[in-house]
Design an enzyme around this catalytic site. Structure first.
Site, PDB file in Angstrom:
ATOM      1  CG  PHE A   1      -1.853   1.224   1.206  1.00 48.31           C
ATOM      2  CD1 PHE A   1      -3.052   1.167   0.508  1.00 48.31           C
ATOM      3  CD2 PHE A   1      -1.522   2.388   1.866  1.00 48.31           C
ATOM      4  CE1 PHE A   1      -3.904   2.262   0.471  1.00 48.31           C
ATOM      5  CE2 PHE A   1      -2.369   3.493   1.842  1.00 48.31           C
ATOM      6  CZ  PHE A   1      -3.558   3.433   1.138  1.00 48.31           C
TER       7      PHE A   1
ATOM      8  CG  ASP B   1       5.708   3.275   1.639  1.00 47.73           C
ATOM      9  OD1 ASP B   1       5.785   3.874   2.729  1.00 47.73           O
ATOM     10  OD2 ASP B   1       4.644   3.180   1.002  1.00 47.73           O
TER      11      ASP B   1
ATOM     12  CE  LYS C   1       0.354   5.734   8.099  1.00 48.40           C
ATOM     13  NZ  LYS C   1      -0.958   6.345   8.350  1.00 48.40           N
TER      14      LYS C   1
END
Length: 393
Positions: free
Chosen positions: A137, A222, A251
């Site tokens: 994702f 990622d 994040k």
């Protein structure tokens, strides 16, 4: 009109929100508008690395907001320069680029990889393809959805950006089969978060890096969810003893404010030139003031504590009858269940005063890195109680 009614009337219906309105928090504890208290094992999906309203973080953000809240990237600002220096020094990367989210960081990484191959090999080489992993994702934009290796996200939004293909996780032969002359990069998550908390096999990672190096294919990591101490090291790549050509962050880096970052090695340090890539809000002074506090607090002692808290979680939950297996590392864990649905467990935990997440069929735990032993044990007691309860008819 209530907050929930206002939201339903005026905000697009893109989330299946739980029927609670959160208003105030401190550490790993948050309260709703009815005064109900929750232990938060989600940290805003891995964002609140220091928990709610860390005093030093809040003070730095407030102070910067009163000095200079925004300038654009047409000028220099101290907070962005300071965060870039800290990141590069602590990760051994050469340069950083700041955006506003993980998706934006991943978009920039894709552009950086493609431009490297374009500059080095020319347009006629047609090196543009990026391989990603099944169950990956990488974001919600059209391009990062194209990079995402899950069919469930590939609905309703065609046509997607071209130039992506997917290979099975931990399958080196599948990777080799698709590593043709059109590939410029391989994009991985060391721990797949939204895909179900799957760890990459160390032998696979080692072979992947060796394969890419022989063909000058870049490795993009990622680390939007795994980075900034989430796995017990500053970057998850440290567990594998490798350095990707490009690492993306978001994040936890902002501690609660939106930020994304691209880190690159010296080989790529000058690929982007003025006009190649830009963002109005990236490197915002207020956000970077908060990020600086996050990085300063993310010392060896805190990282060691993250690893110790993982052990506590495993000790208290592993042998419960409803727990089949606990996957993940650090404070990024996925609980496989034997006889319960993750959605039911989430709802029952909310009723009991605990916030947890899901990752496909698993319960996902992403508590603040600074969660205290008392807060952790309180939340684990609630989770254990729910997991040991009889399923509702």
């Amino acid at each position: 009109m209530s907050t929930q009614a206002q939201t339903k009337q005026h905000v697009m219906n893109t989330y299946a929100r739980k029927p609670i309105t959160l208003v105030e928090g401190k550490g790993a504890i948050v309260f709703d508008d009815q005064g109900k208290r929750y232990v938060d094992f989600s940290s805003g999906i891995g964002v609140n690395a220091l928990g709610y309203c860390d005093p030093d973080w809040s003070a730095a953000v407030a102070k910067q907001s009163q000095l200079l809240q925004h300038t654009s990237n047409l000028y220099y600002t101290q907070p962005m320069a300071q965060v870039a220096q800290i990141l590069c020094q602590r990760t051994n990367y050469s340069k950083a680029f700041f955006g506003n989210s993980g998706a934006e960081a991943n978009e920039g990484a894709i552009k950086l990889a493609r431009k490297y191959s374009f500059d080095r090999y020319g347009k006629e080489a047609n090196r543009y393809k990026i391989l990603t992993l099944v169950d990956s994702f990488h974001g919600r934009t059209i391009t990062t959805l194209a990079a995402t290796g899950q069919d469930v996200f590939h609905q309703s939004f065609d046509p997607f950006t071209e130039g992506f293909d997917y290979v099975e996780v931990n399958n080196l032969e599948a990777l080799k089969a698709k590593m043709d002359a059109s590939v410029c990069a391989v994009m991985i998550e060391f721990v797949q978060g939204e895909g179900g908390i799957h760890l990459l096999n160390p032998d696979y990672v080692e072979a992947l890096f060796e394969l890419c190096a022989t063909q000058d294919v870049l490795v993009i990591a990622d680390e939007v969810q795994t980075g900034i101490g989430r796995t017990g090291t500053l970057l998850a790549s440290e567990h594998y003893h490798v350095q990707p050509d490009i690492t993306t962050l978001a994040k936890g880096l902002g501690g609660g404010l939106p930020i994304g970052a691209i880190l690159c090695t010296e080989k790529l340090a000058n690929v982007f030139q003025p006009g190649d890539h830009a963002t109005t809000f990236g490197g915002n002074p207020v956000v970077c003031a908060g990020a600086k506090v996050v990085l300063e607090k993310l010392n060896d002692a805190l990282l060691e504590a993250v690893q110790q808290k993982e052990k506590v979680i495993r000790q208290q939950l592993t042998n419960l009858p409803s727990v089949k297996k606990i996957d993940g590392i650090g404070l990024m864990l996925g609980i496989q269940l034997t006889d319960k649905k993750a959605t039911d467990v989430i709802d029952q935990c909310l009723e009991q005063g605990l916030i947890v997440l899901s990752a496909k069929e698993k319960i996902r735990l992403l508590p603040p890195l600074t969660i205290t032993d008392t807060e952790l044990n309180e939340g684990l007691a609630i989770l254990a109680k729910v997991l040991m309860s009889q399923p509702k008819e």
